[in-house]
Motif scaffolding. Structure first.
Motif, mmCIF file in Angstrom:
data_model
loop_
_atom_site.group_PDB
_atom_site.id
_atom_site.type_symbol
_atom_site.label_atom_id
_atom_site.label_comp_id
_atom_site.label_asym_id
_atom_site.label_seq_id
_atom_site.Cartn_x
_atom_site.Cartn_y
_atom_site.Cartn_z
ATOM 1 N N ALA A 39 0.967 -1.242 -0.120
ATOM 2 C CA ALA A 39 0.134 -0.129 -0.068
ATOM 3 C C ALA A 39 0.840 1.392 0.154
ATOM 4 N N GLU A 40 2.058 1.320 0.721
ATOM 5 C CA GLU A 40 2.712 2.306 0.806
ATOM 6 C C GLU A 40 3.497 2.362 -0.489
ATOM 7 N N GLU A 43 1.296 4.184 -2.864
ATOM 8 C CA GLU A 43 0.696 5.526 -2.437
ATOM 9 C C GLU A 43 1.743 6.365 -2.943
ATOM 10 N N ARG A 46 1.346 6.791 -6.770
ATOM 11 C CA ARG A 46 0.273 7.670 -6.903
ATOM 12 C C ARG A 46 0.754 8.847 -7.063
ATOM 13 N N ARG A 47 1.325 9.365 -5.764
ATOM 14 C CA ARG A 47 1.992 10.620 -5.789
ATOM 15 C C ARG A 47 2.745 10.976 -6.734
ATOM 16 N N THR A 56 4.247 10.812 0.711
ATOM 17 C CA THR A 56 3.085 9.786 1.229
ATOM 18 C C THR A 56 2.191 9.946 2.225
ATOM 19 N N GLY A 57 0.727 9.618 2.262
ATOM 20 C CA GLY A 57 0.018 9.816 3.295
ATOM 21 C C GLY A 57 0.258 8.686 4.279
ATOM 22 N N ILE A 58 0.766 7.709 4.103
ATOM 23 C CA ILE A 58 1.198 6.583 5.205
ATOM 24 C C ILE A 58 2.305 7.017 5.802
ATOM 25 N N ASP A 70 2.669 14.496 4.948
ATOM 26 C CA ASP A 70 2.340 14.195 3.630
ATOM 27 C C ASP A 70 2.882 15.135 2.587
ATOM 28 N N SER A 74 9.110 10.800 1.670
ATOM 29 C CA SER A 74 9.214 9.690 2.492
ATOM 30 C C SER A 74 10.525 9.248 2.245
ATOM 31 N N PRO A 94 -4.203 4.395 -11.374
ATOM 32 C CA PRO A 94 -3.637 3.946 -10.192
ATOM 33 C C PRO A 94 -4.578 2.883 -9.641
ATOM 34 N N GLU A 96 -4.875 -1.044 -8.193
ATOM 35 C CA GLU A 96 -3.993 -2.085 -7.372
ATOM 36 C C GLU A 96 -3.879 -3.476 -8.001
#
Length: 172
Positions: A39-40, A43, A46-47, A56-58, A70, A74, A94, A96
């Motif tokens: 997921a990270e 993410e 995607r960014r 990242t938002g994670i 954010d 990262s 984007p 999965e």
């Protein structure tokens, strides 16, 4: 058959066996993420695809001490897999499932590279054995099911050794 024909037929067989092995081992798994790492990576990708850089938002607690938020890069993940996924996302969107498919493609290419390496070092039958071994290895297939960086790392490692075996220029 001539040497070139043998090489092509065997390589195609290895690629097909790798694809079939991956599909067979993935048949009961969802086309979604099974771990937080996946997921990270996605993410960040995607960014990147959106032009927001390596953010990242994670956020993991270990990153807070480095000032990660954010809008700040990262620092936890290696950049090649998010960059690869960003390119995939620019092409597919984007999704999965695109990440899982990218991992499958890396698996198939890695098996082909294993074939090429063993072929270069020990001939066509060693190449076939090595390619099929990578294509069907339960450990390799386990990682190939995930949308994480391990399969790309395996592919790049195999590529490195193929380049060494072919005495590639030091730049590569």
């Amino acid at each position: 058959m001539t040497g070139r024909r043998v090489w092509i037929v065997q390589l195609l067989a290895v690629l097909l066996i790798a694809a079939a092995s991956w599909a067979l081992s993935h048949r009961h798994l969802p086309w979604t993420f099974l771990s937080g790492d996946e997921a990270e990576y996605a993410e960040v990708a995607r960014r990147l695809a959106d032009g927001r850089g390596f953010t990242t938002g994670i956020i993991y607690p270990i990153e807070i001490q480095w000032g990660v938020h954010d809008r700040h890069p990262s620092l936890l993940r290696a950049p090649l897999w998010p960059l690869t996924l960003a390119a995939v996302f620019l092409w597919t969107g984007p999704d999965e499932a695109a990440v899982i498919l990218a991992s499958a493609v890396c698996h198939v290419i890695a098996a082909g590279l294993a074939y090429g390496l063993a072929f270069a070092l020990a001939g066509p039958w060693a190449g076939l054995a090595a390619g099929v071994a990578v294509a069907t290895s339960p450990d390799v297939l386990l990682y190939a099911q995930l949308g994480a960086s391990e399969t790309l790392f395996g592919l790049l490692t195999a590529l490195f050794f193929v380049l060494v075996a072919h005495r590639a220029d030091a730049f590569w």
